[in-house]
Design an enzyme around this catalytic site. Structure first.
Site, PDB file in Angstrom:
ATOM      1  N   SER A 250       0.865  -1.192   0.000  1.00 49.67           N
ATOM      2  CA  SER A 250       0.000   0.000   0.000  1.00 49.67           C
ATOM      3  C   SER A 250       0.893   1.230   0.000  1.00 49.67           C
ATOM      4  O   SER A 250       2.089   1.140   0.323  1.00 49.67           O
ATOM      5  CB  SER A 250      -0.842  -0.001   1.273  1.00 49.67           C
TER       6      SER A 250
ATOM      7  N   TYR B 125      -2.306   0.132  10.792  1.00 48.48           N
ATOM      8  CA  TYR B 125      -2.237  -0.318   9.392  1.00 48.48           C
ATOM      9  C   TYR B 125      -0.897   0.049   8.760  1.00 48.48           C
ATOM     10  O   TYR B 125      -0.269  -0.793   8.099  1.00 48.48           O
ATOM     11  CB  TYR B 125      -3.390   0.308   8.607  1.00 48.48           C
TER      12      TYR B 125
HETATM   13  P1  NAP Z   1     -11.151  -6.374   0.249  1.00 46.02           P
HETATM   14  O1  NAP Z   1     -12.152  -6.214  -0.853  1.00 46.02           O
HETATM   15  O2  NAP Z   1     -11.613  -6.233   1.658  1.00 46.02           O
HETATM   16  O3  NAP Z   1     -10.403  -7.782   0.049  1.00 46.02           O
HETATM   17  C1  NAP Z   1      -9.582  -8.321   1.065  1.00 46.02           C
HETATM   18  C2  NAP Z   1      -9.408  -9.803   0.790  1.00 46.02           C
HETATM   19  O4  NAP Z   1      -8.548 -10.350   1.808  1.00 46.02           O
HETATM   20  C3  NAP Z   1     -10.711 -10.572   0.836  1.00 46.02           C
HETATM   21  O5  NAP Z   1     -10.762 -11.485  -0.228  1.00 46.02           O
HETATM   22  C4  NAP Z   1     -10.635 -11.329   2.160  1.00 46.02           C
HETATM   23  O6  NAP Z   1     -11.302 -12.580   2.051  1.00 46.02           O
HETATM   24  C5  NAP Z   1      -9.132 -11.532   2.284  1.00 46.02           C
HETATM   25  N1  NAP Z   1      -8.726 -11.836   3.651  1.00 46.02           N
HETATM   26  C6  NAP Z   1      -8.874 -11.074   4.763  1.00 46.02           C
HETATM   27  N2  NAP Z   1      -8.452 -11.743   5.841  1.00 46.02           N
HETATM   28  C7  NAP Z   1      -8.043 -12.968   5.406  1.00 46.02           C
HETATM   29  C8  NAP Z   1      -7.519 -14.118   6.044  1.00 46.02           C
HETATM   30  N3  NAP Z   1      -7.337 -14.175   7.382  1.00 46.02           N
HETATM   31  N4  NAP Z   1      -7.206 -15.197   5.288  1.00 46.02           N
HETATM   32  C9  NAP Z   1      -7.395 -15.175   3.943  1.00 46.02           C
HETATM   33  N5  NAP Z   1      -7.887 -14.111   3.287  1.00 46.02           N
HETATM   34  C10 NAP Z   1      -8.213 -13.035   4.008  1.00 46.02           C
HETATM   35  O7  NAP Z   1      -9.990  -5.285   0.071  1.00 46.02           O
HETATM   36  P2  NAP Z   1      -8.929  -4.978  -1.108  1.00 46.02           P
HETATM   37  O8  NAP Z   1      -8.871  -3.517  -1.228  1.00 46.02           O
HETATM   38  O9  NAP Z   1      -9.205  -5.801  -2.311  1.00 46.02           O
HETATM   39  O10 NAP Z   1      -7.585  -5.463  -0.392  1.00 46.02           O
HETATM   40  C11 NAP Z   1      -6.624  -6.293  -1.004  1.00 46.02           C
HETATM   41  C12 NAP Z   1      -5.240  -5.877  -0.541  1.00 46.02           C
HETATM   42  O11 NAP Z   1      -4.974  -4.562  -1.036  1.00 46.02           O
HETATM   43  C13 NAP Z   1      -5.062  -5.800   0.975  1.00 46.02           C
HETATM   44  O12 NAP Z   1      -3.792  -6.318   1.317  1.00 46.02           O
HETATM   45  C14 NAP Z   1      -5.132  -4.306   1.263  1.00 46.02           C
HETATM   46  O13 NAP Z   1      -4.447  -3.981   2.448  1.00 46.02           O
HETATM   47  C15 NAP Z   1      -4.461  -3.764   0.017  1.00 46.02           C
HETATM   48  N6  NAP Z   1      -4.738  -2.361  -0.301  1.00 46.02           N
HETATM   49  C16 NAP Z   1      -6.003  -1.908  -0.454  1.00 46.02           C
HETATM   50  C17 NAP Z   1      -6.210  -0.563  -0.759  1.00 46.02           C
HETATM   51  C18 NAP Z   1      -7.583   0.019  -0.933  1.00 46.02           C
HETATM   52  O14 NAP Z   1      -7.720   1.259  -0.907  1.00 46.02           O
HETATM   53  N7  NAP Z   1      -8.616  -0.782  -1.143  1.00 46.02           N
HETATM   54  C19 NAP Z   1      -5.111   0.298  -0.906  1.00 46.02           C
HETATM   55  C20 NAP Z   1      -3.826  -0.216  -0.739  1.00 46.02           C
HETATM   56  C21 NAP Z   1      -3.644  -1.540  -0.452  1.00 46.02           C
HETATM   57  P3  NAP Z   1     -12.150 -13.326   3.200  1.00 46.02           P
HETATM   58  O15 NAP Z   1     -12.755 -12.259   4.068  1.00 46.02           O
HETATM   59  O16 NAP Z   1     -13.158 -14.106   2.398  1.00 46.02           O
HETATM   60  O17 NAP Z   1     -11.170 -14.199   3.893  1.00 46.02           O
END
Ligand code: NAP
Length: 250
Positions: free
Chosen positions: A137, A150
């Site tokens: 991130s 975070y």
């Molecule tokens: P999201 O829609 O909430 O997706 C997060 C994913 O992580 C879900 O598929 C969830 O699946 C999975 N997850 C959470 N806890 C888990 C566990 N204990 N075991 C296995 N899977 C798990 O959010 P996203 O934005 O796509 O996030 C993906 C990545 O991008 C993350 O690392 C986040 O920190 C990073 N990111 C996001 C943003 C943003 O603005 N959205 C910006 C920078 C970085 P389940 O709940 O089904 O397990």
């Protein structure tokens, strides 16, 4: 193991593929010809995605040793690992830090990435042209007020990923860190414990990125030739200059 997975020429593993960036990335990699193994805790969503892309859905909780072992044992070969499972919980000053939130973030983002990467590393090396993409991130590059749980977890996840780059010199494995800014996914819904209004407020008044924007970039990384290592990509919406400044904050 399905016969399609057992006989696949090129296998990509995507963690956290039940929503957002992970699900979009699984679709892009499948379109590039990879058999994609999708992992997360919500198996119903994963199964629908695997059916759509001709991949394999496997239950995965990256915070549990036994779950990671069962998941990685079921993967016969691994050409690409996308460390994407992660997220945030809460937004509070250090003075009011919620230890449970911090534990969740460190277990999921940091130790989750460690568990999966460590287990799949031998298979990535054995592939002869492995690639590890870790979705950290801009929170791995900056800090911001109320975000230390975070930002500290993402800095630590990034340190783990970046340390592997020199450690793996001479081995056929490439490493790419993807540092997104604001992407509209379930991220804020999870961060604010299901509060839809609070989540919507994060993305109103500006144009955030969508999961496909990040997935397309990961697809580009995955399609470079073996001698080219893209080390780090920082991607933000035009409306966001940094983790602290966007068109709403001024
Ligand atoms: P999201 O829609 O909430 O997706 C997060 C994913 O992580 C879900 O598929 C969830 O699946 C999975 N997850 C959470 N806890 C888990 C566990 N204990 N075991 C296995 N899977 C798990 O959010 P996203 O934005 O796509 O996030 C993906 C990545 O991008 C993350 O690392 C986040 O920190 C990073 N990111 C996001 C943003 C943003 O603005 N959205 C910006 C920078 C970085 P389940 O709940 O089904 O397990």
């Amino acid at each position: 193991m399905t016969s399609a997975l057992a006989s696949a020429d090129r296998v990509a593993v995507v963690t956290g593929a039940s929503s957002g960036i992970g699900a979009a990335t699984a679709r892009v990699l499948a379109a590039q010809g990879f058999h994609v193994v999708v992992g997360a805790r919500r198996l119903d969503r994963l199964t629908a995605l695997a059916d759509e892309i001709g991949g394999t859905a496997l239950s995965l909780d990256v915070t549990e040793d036994a779950s990671v072992a069962a998941f990685t044992d079921a993967v016969p070969r691994c050409d690409i690992l996308i460390n994407n499972a992660g997220g945030a919980k809460g937004l509070a000053p250090v003075a009011d830090a919620d230890l449970e939130h911090w534990r969740w973030m460190w277990e999921t983002n940091v130790l989750g990435t460690l568990r999966v990467t460590k287990a799949l590393l031998p298979k990535l090396i054995a592939s002869g042209d492995g690639l590890i993409v870790t979705v950290t991130s801009i929170a791995a590059l900056e800090t911001y007020d109320n975000g230390a749980g975070y930002t500290s977890a993402k800095h630590a996840q990034a340190a783990l990923h970046r340390t592997l780059r020199p450690e793996l010199l001479g081995k056929p494995v490439r490493l790419t860190e993807i540092c997104p800014g604001m992407v509209e996914t379930e991220f804020s819904l999870v961060r604010f414990d299901g509060d839809q209004d609070r989540s919507d407020a994060v993305y109103s008044g500006l144009t955030p990125m969508i999961a496909d924007d990040i997935a397309e970039v990961i697809g580009f990384v995955a399609s470079r030739p073996p001698h080219v290592n893209i080390d780090l990509i920082e991607i933000k919406p035009r409306d966001q200059a940094s983790a602290r400044r966007n068109i709403k904050t001024g």
